[in-house]
Write a protein that holds these residues in place. Sequence first.
Motif, PDB file in Angstrom:
ATOM      1  N   ASN A  84     126.285 112.835 -40.568  1.00 33.67           N
ATOM      2  CA  ASN A  84     127.057 112.284 -39.453  1.00 33.67           C
ATOM      3  C   ASN A  84     127.697 113.435 -38.688  1.00 33.67           C
ATOM      4  O   ASN A  84     127.021 114.219 -38.081  1.00 33.67           O
ATOM      5  N   PHE A  85     128.983 113.537 -38.729  1.00 29.12           N
ATOM      6  CA  PHE A  85     129.683 114.613 -38.030  1.00 29.12           C
ATOM      7  C   PHE A  85     129.332 115.968 -38.638  1.00 29.12           C
ATOM      8  O   PHE A  85     129.133 116.936 -37.940  1.00 29.12           O
ATOM      9  N   GLY A  86     129.253 116.040 -39.935  1.00 27.58           N
ATOM     10  CA  GLY A  86     128.914 117.290 -40.606  1.00 27.58           C
ATOM     11  C   GLY A  86     130.082 118.252 -40.660  1.00 27.58           C
ATOM     12  O   GLY A  86     130.082 119.268 -39.970  1.00 27.58           O
ATOM     13  N   ASN A  87     131.085 117.925 -41.465  1.00 29.81           N
ATOM     14  CA  ASN A  87     132.269 118.783 -41.569  1.00 29.81           C
ATOM     15  C   ASN A  87     131.919 120.232 -41.873  1.00 29.81           C
ATOM     16  O   ASN A  87     132.587 121.146 -41.396  1.00 29.81           O
ATOM     17  N   ILE A  88     130.874 120.455 -42.656  1.00 25.86           N
ATOM     18  CA  ILE A  88     130.502 121.824 -43.015  1.00 25.86           C
ATOM     19  C   ILE A  88     130.153 122.641 -41.771  1.00 25.86           C
ATOM     20  O   ILE A  88     130.371 123.848 -41.743  1.00 25.86           O
ATOM     21  N   ILE A  89     129.655 121.978 -40.751  1.00 26.12           N
ATOM     22  CA  ILE A  89     129.325 122.693 -39.513  1.00 26.12           C
ATOM     23  C   ILE A  89     130.595 123.205 -38.859  1.00 26.12           C
ATOM     24  O   ILE A  89     130.693 124.375 -38.482  1.00 26.12           O
ATOM     25  N   LEU A  90     131.593 122.354 -38.756  1.00 30.64           N
ATOM     26  CA  LEU A  90     132.872 122.765 -38.168  1.00 30.64           C
ATOM     27  C   LEU A  90     133.558 123.814 -39.037  1.00 30.64           C
ATOM     28  O   LEU A  90     134.137 124.779 -38.526  1.00 30.64           O
TER      29      LEU A  90
ATOM     30  N   SER B 109     132.069 126.002 -40.898  1.00 31.21           N
ATOM     31  CA  SER B 109     131.334 127.247 -40.660  1.00 31.21           C
ATOM     32  C   SER B 109     131.765 127.887 -39.348  1.00 31.21           C
ATOM     33  O   SER B 109     132.025 129.087 -39.283  1.00 31.21           O
ATOM     34  N   LEU B 110     131.815 127.070 -38.306  1.00 27.51           N
ATOM     35  CA  LEU B 110     132.207 127.580 -36.992  1.00 27.51           C
ATOM     36  C   LEU B 110     133.578 128.238 -37.051  1.00 27.51           C
ATOM     37  O   LEU B 110     133.780 129.315 -36.483  1.00 27.51           O
ATOM     38  N   SER B 111     134.524 127.598 -37.723  1.00 28.06           N
ATOM     39  CA  SER B 111     135.895 128.109 -37.760  1.00 28.06           C
ATOM     40  C   SER B 111     135.991 129.452 -38.476  1.00 28.06           C
ATOM     41  O   SER B 111     136.935 130.208 -38.258  1.00 28.06           O
ATOM     42  N   MET B 112     134.993 129.762 -39.319  1.00 28.48           N
ATOM     43  CA  MET B 112     134.978 131.040 -40.033  1.00 28.48           C
ATOM     44  C   MET B 112     134.135 132.090 -39.304  1.00 28.48           C
ATOM     45  O   MET B 112     133.988 133.205 -39.788  1.00 28.48           O
ATOM     46  N   GLY B 113     133.547 131.691 -38.165  1.00 25.40           N
ATOM     47  CA  GLY B 113     132.674 132.614 -37.456  1.00 25.40           C
ATOM     48  C   GLY B 113     131.300 132.708 -38.080  1.00 25.40           C
ATOM     49  O   GLY B 113     130.539 133.630 -37.795  1.00 25.40           O
ATOM     50  N   THR B 114     130.987 131.758 -38.947  1.00 25.87           N
ATOM     51  CA  THR B 114     129.691 131.711 -39.618  1.00 25.87           C
ATOM     52  C   THR B 114     128.742 130.880 -38.761  1.00 25.87           C
ATOM     53  O   THR B 114     129.004 129.707 -38.503  1.00 25.87           O
ATOM     54  N   ILE B 115     127.663 131.472 -38.304  1.00 28.68           N
ATOM     55  CA  ILE B 115     126.753 130.820 -37.366  1.00 28.68           C
ATOM     56  C   ILE B 115     125.931 129.756 -38.098  1.00 28.68           C
ATOM     57  O   ILE B 115     125.269 130.058 -39.092  1.00 28.68           O
ATOM     58  N   PRO B 116     125.965 128.509 -37.605  1.00 28.00           N
ATOM     59  CA  PRO B 116     125.186 127.462 -38.278  1.00 28.00           C
ATOM     60  C   PRO B 116     123.734 127.402 -37.803  1.00 28.00           C
ATOM     61  O   PRO B 116     123.450 127.515 -36.621  1.00 28.00           O
ATOM     62  N   LEU B 117     122.847 127.236 -38.756  1.00 23.78           N
ATOM     63  CA  LEU B 117     121.450 126.899 -38.501  1.00 23.78           C
ATOM     64  C   LEU B 117     121.322 125.462 -38.956  1.00 23.78           C
ATOM     65  O   LEU B 117     121.470 125.166 -40.147  1.00 23.78           O
ATOM     66  N   ILE B 118     121.086 124.564 -38.020  1.00 20.83           N
ATOM     67  CA  ILE B 118     121.107 123.143 -38.363  1.00 20.83           C
ATOM     68  C   ILE B 118     119.893 122.430 -37.771  1.00 20.83           C
ATOM     69  O   ILE B 118     119.378 122.821 -36.738  1.00 20.83           O
TER      70      ILE B 118
ATOM     71  N   ASN C 102     117.652 119.800 -35.858  1.00 18.41           N
ATOM     72  CA  ASN C 102     117.842 119.216 -34.527  1.00 18.41           C
ATOM     73  C   ASN C 102     118.069 117.708 -34.570  1.00 18.41           C
ATOM     74  O   ASN C 102     118.202 117.077 -33.538  1.00 18.41           O
ATOM     75  N   THR C 103     118.154 117.130 -35.757  1.00 17.63           N
ATOM     76  CA  THR C 103     118.444 115.702 -35.909  1.00 17.63           C
ATOM     77  C   THR C 103     119.942 115.421 -35.936  1.00 17.63           C
ATOM     78  O   THR C 103     120.344 114.261 -35.924  1.00 17.63           O
ATOM     79  N   LEU C 104     120.748 116.462 -35.984  1.00 15.61           N
ATOM     80  CA  LEU C 104     122.194 116.293 -36.109  1.00 15.61           C
ATOM     81  C   LEU C 104     122.849 116.192 -34.733  1.00 15.61           C
ATOM     82  O   LEU C 104     122.346 116.727 -33.754  1.00 15.61           O
ATOM     83  N   PRO C 105     123.997 115.509 -34.660  1.00 13.66           N
ATOM     84  CA  PRO C 105     124.629 115.233 -33.353  1.00 13.66           C
ATOM     85  C   PRO C 105     125.453 116.400 -32.798  1.00 13.66           C
ATOM     86  O   PRO C 105     126.609 116.237 -32.434  1.00 13.66           O
ATOM     87  N   TRP C 106     124.866 117.572 -32.719  1.00 14.89           N
ATOM     88  CA  TRP C 106     125.576 118.756 -32.239  1.00 14.89           C
ATOM     89  C   TRP C 106     124.805 119.420 -31.110  1.00 14.89           C
ATOM     90  O   TRP C 106     124.702 120.653 -31.046  1.00 14.89           O
ATOM     91  N   GLU C 107     124.279 118.614 -30.184  1.00 13.21           N
ATOM     92  CA  GLU C 107     123.467 119.146 -29.094  1.00 13.21           C
ATOM     93  C   GLU C 107     124.199 120.205 -28.282  1.00 13.21           C
ATOM     94  O   GLU C 107     123.596 121.164 -27.804  1.00 13.21           O
ATOM     95  N   ASP C 108     125.516 120.025 -28.123  1.00 13.50           N
ATOM     96  CA  ASP C 108     126.266 121.000 -27.332  1.00 13.50           C
ATOM     97  C   ASP C 108     126.247 122.385 -27.973  1.00 13.50           C
ATOM     98  O   ASP C 108     126.267 123.395 -27.276  1.00 13.50           O
ATOM     99  N   LEU C 109     126.159 122.458 -29.295  1.00 12.95           N
ATOM    100  CA  LEU C 109     126.049 123.772 -29.951  1.00 12.95           C
ATOM    101  C   LEU C 109     124.728 124.447 -29.609  1.00 12.95           C
ATOM    102  O   LEU C 109     124.664 125.662 -29.452  1.00 12.95           O
TER     103      LEU C 109
ATOM    104  N   TYR D 298     134.655 127.889 -30.242  1.00  8.95           N
ATOM    105  CA  TYR D 298     134.211 126.499 -30.155  1.00  8.95           C
ATOM    106  C   TYR D 298     134.959 125.617 -31.152  1.00  8.95           C
ATOM    107  O   TYR D 298     135.340 124.493 -30.837  1.00  8.95           O
ATOM    108  N   SER D 299     135.191 126.133 -32.351  1.00  2.00           N
ATOM    109  CA  SER D 299     135.866 125.330 -33.382  1.00  2.00           C
ATOM    110  C   SER D 299     137.277 124.939 -32.962  1.00  2.00           C
ATOM    111  O   SER D 299     137.802 123.923 -33.417  1.00  2.00           O
ATOM    112  N   LYS D 300     137.875 125.704 -32.073  1.00  2.00           N
ATOM    113  CA  LYS D 300     139.236 125.395 -31.612  1.00  2.00           C
ATOM    114  C   LYS D 300     139.284 124.098 -30.808  1.00  2.00           C
ATOM    115  O   LYS D 300     140.351 123.525 -30.628  1.00  2.00           O
ATOM    116  N   ASN D 301     138.126 123.620 -30.335  1.00  2.00           N
ATOM    117  CA  ASN D 301     138.071 122.319 -29.652  1.00  2.00           C
ATOM    118  C   ASN D 301     138.411 121.176 -30.596  1.00  2.00           C
ATOM    119  O   ASN D 301     138.674 120.066 -30.151  1.00  2.00           O
TER     120      ASN D 301
END
Length: 124
Positions: free
Chosen positions: A36-42, A44-53, A55-62, A105-108
């Motif tokens: 769903n939202f994928g907390n691990i993605i957020l 990762s972002l907050s730590m500056g860790t670049i996510p490889l995810i 394309n089925t996940l709802p993070w098109e803006d990333l 981005y995570s600051k959003n």
Amino acid sequence: QNQINNIDFLGFTSGIKKKELLSKSHFMVLPSYSENFGNIILESLSMGTIPLISNTLPWEDLFNEKIAISFQLTKDSIINALKEIDDYSLELDIFKDKSLKCIDYSKNYSWDKIVIGLLDFYEN
């Protein structure tokens, strides 16, 4: 040859250990069909860790912002995404730029922004 260097496959990790791993990692890979939202993605972002995810996940803006790296859930697509990050070791400036974009981005999703968004929604 399908060999990728410097990648550890850790599986499920939680709590303090997850935070420590994310803070030391350059990338996080999440091959998922239905997160769903994928907390691990957020996280990762907050730590500056670049996510490889996937394309089925709802993070098109990333993907549109070129912050995350997307892949299809096929062996070849995942291998290509992993090779792309392996190339980053040669281009440190690109990695640093993406890492900082992740943090920004995570600051959003800070509580302040969430509350302001909710107040705006209910007032209008």
